[in-house]
Design an enzyme around this catalytic site. Structure first.
Site, PDB file in Angstrom:
ATOM      1  N   ASN A  11       0.924  -1.175   0.055  1.00 45.89           N
ATOM      2  CA  ASN A  11      -0.015   0.148   0.160  1.00 45.89           C
ATOM      3  C   ASN A  11       1.002   1.416  -0.169  1.00 45.89           C
ATOM      4  O   ASN A  11       0.462   2.452  -0.360  1.00 45.89           O
ATOM      5  CB  ASN A  11      -0.935  -0.108   1.183  1.00 45.89           C
ATOM      6  CG  ASN A  11      -0.412  -0.287   2.640  1.00 45.89           C
ATOM      7  OD1 ASN A  11       0.721  -0.827   2.661  1.00 45.89           O
ATOM      8  ND2 ASN A  11      -0.947   0.040   3.626  1.00 45.89           N
ATOM      9  N   GLY A  51       2.335  -6.306   7.036  1.00 44.14           N
ATOM     10  CA  GLY A  51       1.328  -7.210   6.258  1.00 44.14           C
ATOM     11  C   GLY A  51       0.138  -7.750   6.893  1.00 44.14           C
ATOM     12  O   GLY A  51      -0.286  -7.195   7.856  1.00 44.14           O
ATOM     13  N   VAL A  95      -2.378 -10.642   8.749  1.00 40.48           N
ATOM     14  CA  VAL A  95      -2.107 -11.535   9.847  1.00 40.48           C
ATOM     15  C   VAL A  95      -1.831 -12.981   9.457  1.00 40.48           C
ATOM     16  O   VAL A  95      -0.770 -13.612  10.053  1.00 40.48           O
ATOM     17  CB  VAL A  95      -3.329 -11.637  10.624  1.00 40.48           C
ATOM     18  CG1 VAL A  95      -3.247 -12.791  11.830  1.00 40.48           C
ATOM     19  CG2 VAL A  95      -3.911 -10.298  11.481  1.00 40.48           C
ATOM     20  N   THR A 153       0.127 -13.776   6.948  1.00 37.16           N
ATOM     21  CA  THR A 153       1.443 -13.825   6.667  1.00 37.16           C
ATOM     22  C   THR A 153       2.299 -13.600   7.955  1.00 37.16           C
ATOM     23  O   THR A 153       3.434 -14.452   8.033  1.00 37.16           O
ATOM     24  CB  THR A 153       1.873 -12.875   5.617  1.00 37.16           C
ATOM     25  OG1 THR A 153       0.904 -12.958   4.657  1.00 37.16           O
ATOM     26  CG2 THR A 153       3.141 -12.474   5.223  1.00 37.16           C
ATOM     27  N   GLY A 154       1.814 -12.823   8.848  1.00 40.33           N
ATOM     28  CA  GLY A 154       2.563 -12.491  10.069  1.00 40.33           C
ATOM     29  C   GLY A 154       2.855 -13.945  10.839  1.00 40.33           C
ATOM     30  O   GLY A 154       3.621 -14.175  11.287  1.00 40.33           O
ATOM     31  N   CYS A 159      -3.698  -0.435   7.019  1.00 42.69           N
ATOM     32  CA  CYS A 159      -3.831  -1.299   8.515  1.00 42.69           C
ATOM     33  C   CYS A 159      -4.644  -0.451   9.376  1.00 42.69           C
ATOM     34  O   CYS A 159      -5.122  -0.936  10.442  1.00 42.69           O
ATOM     35  CB  CYS A 159      -2.756  -2.090   8.794  1.00 42.69           C
ATOM     36  SG  CYS A 159      -1.242  -0.861   9.070  1.00 42.69           S
TER      37      CYS A 159
END
Length: 489
Positions: free
Chosen positions: A159, A233, A235, A237-238, A290
């Protein structure tokens, strides 16, 4: 701007991977990157595989000892040079991101400046990674020092591709680490241009830039020479990064998703509240932020009036348009997959009984028919059990709730797995402080929304992340404490 209309020299000249102070062809091959406003390819970008990642990390590891030994003020000087370079190229970098990620150039114009401010800010903190002396009685001198960690891998989001890639260099470099940046696979072009602009300002291997997809990110996370992994990024991916990092007990710094609440009390300034609701949702980025306040809780005494005013004003203030047009105030979503996700959550909201107030579809404008555009969308009568009330859309969709009882209100506000930002609107200072304490988030605005302040710690709780950025704490995130005891004769 169509691919055929892109002027010569606008795209990055170098399209390889930058590490060790040089450009390298990717062993993982090449992939097309698109302009989401037209769903058409505009360039090819390198795709790093695990062997490319290994080469880049080893180059960063080799450069670490000399950079860590470089005096802090000299490291700061390189950061300030990078900041000056970004400001000099701000317009072209904004245009490049508008082409590649769909955000409007009018909004992206500020990104290079904020990144430059971050570089300057952390340059000023380069000497602040300090230790302390500890009293141990006669015969002992006990003190601590803060040491840089080594190679830092930073995976950034689509983004704000340029802003995140440049700003997230600052803290680890100021602390004496070397850095590998992974560009977002949806929008890598501005990171390549960043490498062209600032790579040569640092000794070889100190800054390194990779483009790639899942294999690249996984290889960075797993690499034994990477001492810390950071991510901006989603959740899932985290969670994946944290699971892999746990195998080596590797620390992480995660800025993840949000389902952020804006809470308005009966005494709120109604004109400013309307602006705050629209501004807090970050419609300029099609809601792809986010920190967007995507849940709006209005006290029943003002709910109907504010909802009507927002619904009337929003389509006039934000209407999808071509991102490279300076008059555009709202761009496109970044990809077809993101458009399908937004559509799916809008359909779910309708099927679960939420009331569509405005938007809810792709625009009718024939000039936008090929791109991933979606109208700014408002839903009312949203209930806490609905998917729209619990899942991050990461699109231009805001949900309105009506509240009466404050205890019930905060049960709903805090009843989601996220905790990044929140916004409170009231004229009463006691109410403001009480509400801020009750809101389970890492960042709270009072009578404001969306704005960041360098020096103020930004980050979330629960599934919204781990750690803090944009402040001294971010610098210290990239150091470890070493205790030294000297036995005196």
């Amino acid at each position: 701007m169509r691919a055929r209309d892109i002027p010569a020299g606008m795209l990055p000249e170098r399209r390889g991977l930058y590490y060790g102070g040089a450009w390298h062809p990717p062993r993982g091959g090449w992939a097309e990157t698109i302009n989401p406003a037209y769903d058409e390819a505009i360039a090819t970008a390198p795709v790093a595989d695990a062997s490319d990642v290994d080469a880049a990390v080893r180059a960063a590891h080799a450069a670490f000892p000399a950079w860590a030994a470089t005096p802090p003020l000299k490291r700061a000087g390189a950061l300030r040079q990078a900041a000056e370079t970004l400001r000099a190229h701000a317009s072209e970098l904004a245009c490049l991101d508008a082409l590649n990620n769909g955000n409007p150039i009018s909004a992206l114009a500020l990104d290079a400046g904020f990144a430059a401010d971050c570089l300057d800010y952390f340059a000023g903190l380069a000497s602040e990674a300090k230790g302390e002396t500890l009293p141990m009685g006669d015969g002992n001198l006990n003190y601590t020092v803060r040491e840089p960690m080594g190679v830092i891998a930073r995976i950034v989001a689509y983004n704000h591709p340029l802003m995140f890639a440049a700003a997230r260099l600052a803290a680890p470099l100021a602390a004496g680490n070397t850095v590998v940046i992974k560009a977002p696979d949806q929008a890598p072009l501005s990171t390549l241009r960043l490498a062209e602009l600032v790579g040569g300002l640092f000794p070889p291997g100190v800054v390194n830039f990779l483009c790639g997809q899942r294999e690249c990110g996984e290889a960075l996370t797993r690499h034994p020479l990477v001492r810390k992994i950071t991510l901006i990024g989603g959740v899932p991916t985290g969670q994946a990064v944290m699971k892999v990092a746990a195998e080596d007990l590797k620390p992480v710094l995660l800025e993840l998703g949000g389902k952020n609440a804006l809470v308005a009390y009966p005494d709120a300034d109604r004109d400013k509240l309307v602006d705050g609701i629209i501004g807090g949702m970050n419609f300029a980025w099609s809601g792809q932020s986010c920190g967007s306040t995507s849940r709006v809780f209005l006290h029943e005494s003002l709910h109907d009036e504010i909802l009507e005013r927002v619904a009337r004003l929003l389509p006039r203030r934000h209407r999808p348009g071509i991102p490279t047009d300076p008059e555009t105030t709202m761009g496109s979503l970044v990809s077809r997959a993101q458009l399908q996700k937004v559509r799916g959550l809008v359909d779910a909201a309708l099927s679960e009984g939420a009331r569509l107030v405005c938007g809810g579809k792709q625009p009718d404008d024939s000039c936008l028919r090929d791109g991933f555009f979606f109208e700014p969308t408002l839903f009312a009568d949203v209930q806490p059990h609905m998917r729209l009330a619990r899942e991050e859309v990461f699109g231009p969709v805001v949900a309105f709730f009506k509240w009466r009882d404050e205890d019930t209100l905060f049960e709903t506000v805090n009843g989601v797995p996220f905790g990044l930002t929140g916004s409170i609107w009231t004229r009463d200072v006691n109410t403001a402080h009480r509400a801020a304490r009750r809101m389970q988030t890492g960042y709270v605005w009072i009578n404001n929304s969306s704005q960041h302040f360098l020096g103020a710690p930004f980050g979330g709780v629960k599934q919204s992340g781990i750690g803090r950025e944009e402040c001294l704490a971010e610098l210290l995130e990239f150091t470890y404490t070493k205790n030294i005891n000297l036995k005196l004769a």
